[in-house]
Design a protein around this motif. Sequence first.
Motif, PDB file in Angstrom:
ATOM      1  N   TYR A  72       0.902  -1.056   0.123  1.00 50.56           N
ATOM      2  CA  TYR A  72      -0.120  -0.008   0.004  1.00 50.56           C
ATOM      3  C   TYR A  72       0.787   1.316  -0.105  1.00 50.56           C
ATOM      4  O   TYR A  72       1.910   1.480   0.614  1.00 50.56           O
ATOM      5  CB  TYR A  72      -0.854   0.057   1.242  1.00 50.56           C
ATOM      6  N   MET A  73       0.302   2.221  -0.724  1.00 54.88           N
ATOM      7  CA  MET A  73       0.997   3.601  -0.430  1.00 54.88           C
ATOM      8  C   MET A  73      -0.292   4.615  -0.275  1.00 54.88           C
ATOM      9  O   MET A  73      -1.122   4.690  -1.233  1.00 54.88           O
ATOM     10  CB  MET A  73       1.946   3.966  -1.578  1.00 54.88           C
ATOM     11  N   ALA A  74       0.139   5.596   0.536  1.00 55.43           N
ATOM     12  CA  ALA A  74      -0.796   6.922   0.704  1.00 55.43           C
ATOM     13  C   ALA A  74       0.177   8.108   0.423  1.00 55.43           C
ATOM     14  O   ALA A  74       0.998   8.248   1.245  1.00 55.43           O
ATOM     15  CB  ALA A  74      -1.364   6.827   1.938  1.00 55.43           C
ATOM     16  N   LEU A  75      -0.213   8.993  -0.320  1.00 54.09           N
ATOM     17  CA  LEU A  75       0.643  10.116  -0.671  1.00 54.09           C
ATOM     18  C   LEU A  75      -0.495  11.416  -0.602  1.00 54.09           C
ATOM     19  O   LEU A  75      -1.509  11.291  -1.289  1.00 54.09           O
ATOM     20  CB  LEU A  75       1.172   9.989  -2.321  1.00 54.09           C
ATOM     21  N   ARG A  76       0.090  12.449  -0.182  1.00 55.78           N
ATOM     22  CA  ARG A  76      -0.625  13.570   0.009  1.00 55.78           C
ATOM     23  C   ARG A  76       0.071  14.848  -0.291  1.00 55.78           C
ATOM     24  O   ARG A  76       1.435  14.806   0.343  1.00 55.78           O
ATOM     25  CB  ARG A  76      -1.569  13.490   1.451  1.00 55.78           C
ATOM     26  N   ASN A  77      -0.270  15.660  -0.916  1.00 53.96           N
ATOM     27  CA  ASN A  77       0.140  16.996  -0.886  1.00 53.96           C
ATOM     28  C   ASN A  77      -0.657  18.343  -1.431  1.00 53.96           C
ATOM     29  O   ASN A  77      -1.121  17.945  -2.504  1.00 53.96           O
ATOM     30  CB  ASN A  77       1.507  16.863  -1.901  1.00 53.96           C
ATOM     31  N   PHE A  88      -4.218  14.062  -3.425  1.00 52.39           N
ATOM     32  CA  PHE A  88      -3.764  12.612  -2.576  1.00 52.39           C
ATOM     33  C   PHE A  88      -4.030  11.369  -3.742  1.00 52.39           C
ATOM     34  O   PHE A  88      -4.853  11.469  -4.735  1.00 52.39           O
ATOM     35  CB  PHE A  88      -4.917  12.331  -1.460  1.00 52.39           C
ATOM     36  N   MET A  89      -3.287  10.309  -3.329  1.00 54.80           N
ATOM     37  CA  MET A  89      -3.310   8.900  -4.240  1.00 54.80           C
ATOM     38  C   MET A  89      -3.133   8.160  -3.042  1.00 54.80           C
ATOM     39  O   MET A  89      -2.436   7.839  -2.261  1.00 54.80           O
ATOM     40  CB  MET A  89      -2.146   8.957  -5.117  1.00 54.80           C
ATOM     41  N   TYR A  90      -4.142   7.012  -3.181  1.00 54.64           N
ATOM     42  CA  TYR A  90      -3.931   5.786  -2.548  1.00 54.64           C
ATOM     43  C   TYR A  90      -3.629   4.621  -3.590  1.00 54.64           C
ATOM     44  O   TYR A  90      -4.431   4.683  -4.455  1.00 54.64           O
ATOM     45  CB  TYR A  90      -5.162   5.249  -1.741  1.00 54.64           C
ATOM     46  N   ARG A  91      -2.736   3.706  -3.137  1.00 57.37           N
ATOM     47  CA  ARG A  91      -2.331   2.754  -4.058  1.00 57.37           C
ATOM     48  C   ARG A  91      -2.293   1.416  -3.326  1.00 57.37           C
ATOM     49  O   ARG A  91      -1.711   1.515  -2.385  1.00 57.37           O
ATOM     50  CB  ARG A  91      -1.172   2.987  -4.860  1.00 57.37           C
ATOM     51  N   LYS A  92      -2.860   0.162  -3.958  1.00 58.78           N
ATOM     52  CA  LYS A  92      -2.650  -1.140  -3.507  1.00 58.78           C
ATOM     53  C   LYS A  92      -2.084  -1.834  -4.751  1.00 58.78           C
ATOM     54  O   LYS A  92      -2.781  -1.873  -5.742  1.00 58.78           O
ATOM     55  CB  LYS A  92      -3.890  -1.699  -2.513  1.00 58.78           C
ATOM     56  N   GLN A  93      -1.197  -2.492  -4.377  1.00 58.18           N
ATOM     57  CA  GLN A  93      -0.358  -3.690  -5.513  1.00 58.18           C
ATOM     58  C   GLN A  93      -0.276  -5.036  -4.968  1.00 58.18           C
ATOM     59  O   GLN A  93       0.021  -5.333  -3.788  1.00 58.18           O
ATOM     60  CB  GLN A  93       0.826  -3.110  -5.758  1.00 58.18           C
ATOM     61  N   ASN A  94      -0.837  -5.909  -5.586  1.00 59.89           N
ATOM     62  CA  ASN A  94      -0.713  -7.243  -5.142  1.00 59.89           C
ATOM     63  C   ASN A  94      -0.480  -8.084  -6.366  1.00 59.89           C
ATOM     64  O   ASN A  94      -0.852  -7.829  -7.569  1.00 59.89           O
ATOM     65  CB  ASN A  94      -1.707  -7.855  -4.472  1.00 59.89           C
ATOM     66  N   THR A  95      -0.551  -9.642  -6.569  1.00 61.12           N
ATOM     67  CA  THR A  95      -0.484 -10.323  -7.295  1.00 61.12           C
ATOM     68  C   THR A  95      -1.236 -11.486  -7.434  1.00 61.12           C
ATOM     69  O   THR A  95      -1.342 -11.973  -6.028  1.00 61.12           O
ATOM     70  CB  THR A  95       1.027 -10.808  -7.626  1.00 61.12           C
ATOM     71  N   HIS A  96      -1.964 -12.010  -8.278  1.00 58.26           N
ATOM     72  CA  HIS A  96      -2.937 -13.187  -8.152  1.00 58.26           C
ATOM     73  C   HIS A  96      -2.646 -13.963  -9.442  1.00 58.26           C
ATOM     74  O   HIS A  96      -2.882 -13.831 -10.387  1.00 58.26           O
ATOM     75  CB  HIS A  96      -4.410 -12.765  -8.121  1.00 58.26           C
TER      76      HIS A  96
END
Length: 253
Positions: A67-72, A76-84
Amino acid sequence: MRLTILALAIVLGLTSCQQSIEYKPLESANAANREKANTIIQQTFAKTGVALQESAVIKFKHQGEHYMALRNCGMFMYRKQNTHGKDAIEDVLDNQGFERKINKHLEELTSNQLQEAKAALQQSVNWVQFPFGYQEQSFYLIGELQTDGANYHKIAVEGNEEPKEIWWVNTKDHLVYFVARANGDESARLLKIDPSFTQEGVHLNQVFAYAIPNAVPLHYAADEFFQASQKWKLTDSLKFEQASVLLTPSNCE
């Protein structure tokens, strides 16, 4: 006869322990307890680094998902990365909306799928950064909890008729350790918060959710949780595998 009296004494003793919490109706909010609550919550905001999170990049890993949360400056941007399997899945929520990519190709989602994916991403990030996002809420003080280990202020997040949430704020370190929240139906949850990760002046939280028994009023949930005889069911958890915070320069006016 003596055994009967002894057994009766034990039963009465156990009953008195289980009924040690006196259920009282909630006091309505007024200027005095709003002022007290606001002072307490401002200390909580300062201690958890809420202002710092306005310009920060926060990363954490939970159950193998990154996960990443970026604010400025309001962006803002929330991101989730995973593999299936062989698929690389990326969910992104920002000021423009939500999208999912699988192997870098935009995925079409039904309305229900979109709402579920968006809510899941928001919930994970928001609880890790809690209480960020509550700056505009109204609070009032509804009581205190005294335990052998710590003392807590019980703070209500004001709603239309009933409180939206109840927070238990530690009187020494000003951090929130419990949040009781109704689910919108007949059930409710107690969130046990572990603000154990701190970096760059920002507290990040691991969260454990328990079902609140129907017989327990929302504003006494953590009080009951402390009772040794109380059985609570763990329903969900958000526990870090790793986490980091990077504060970014802000040119916001």
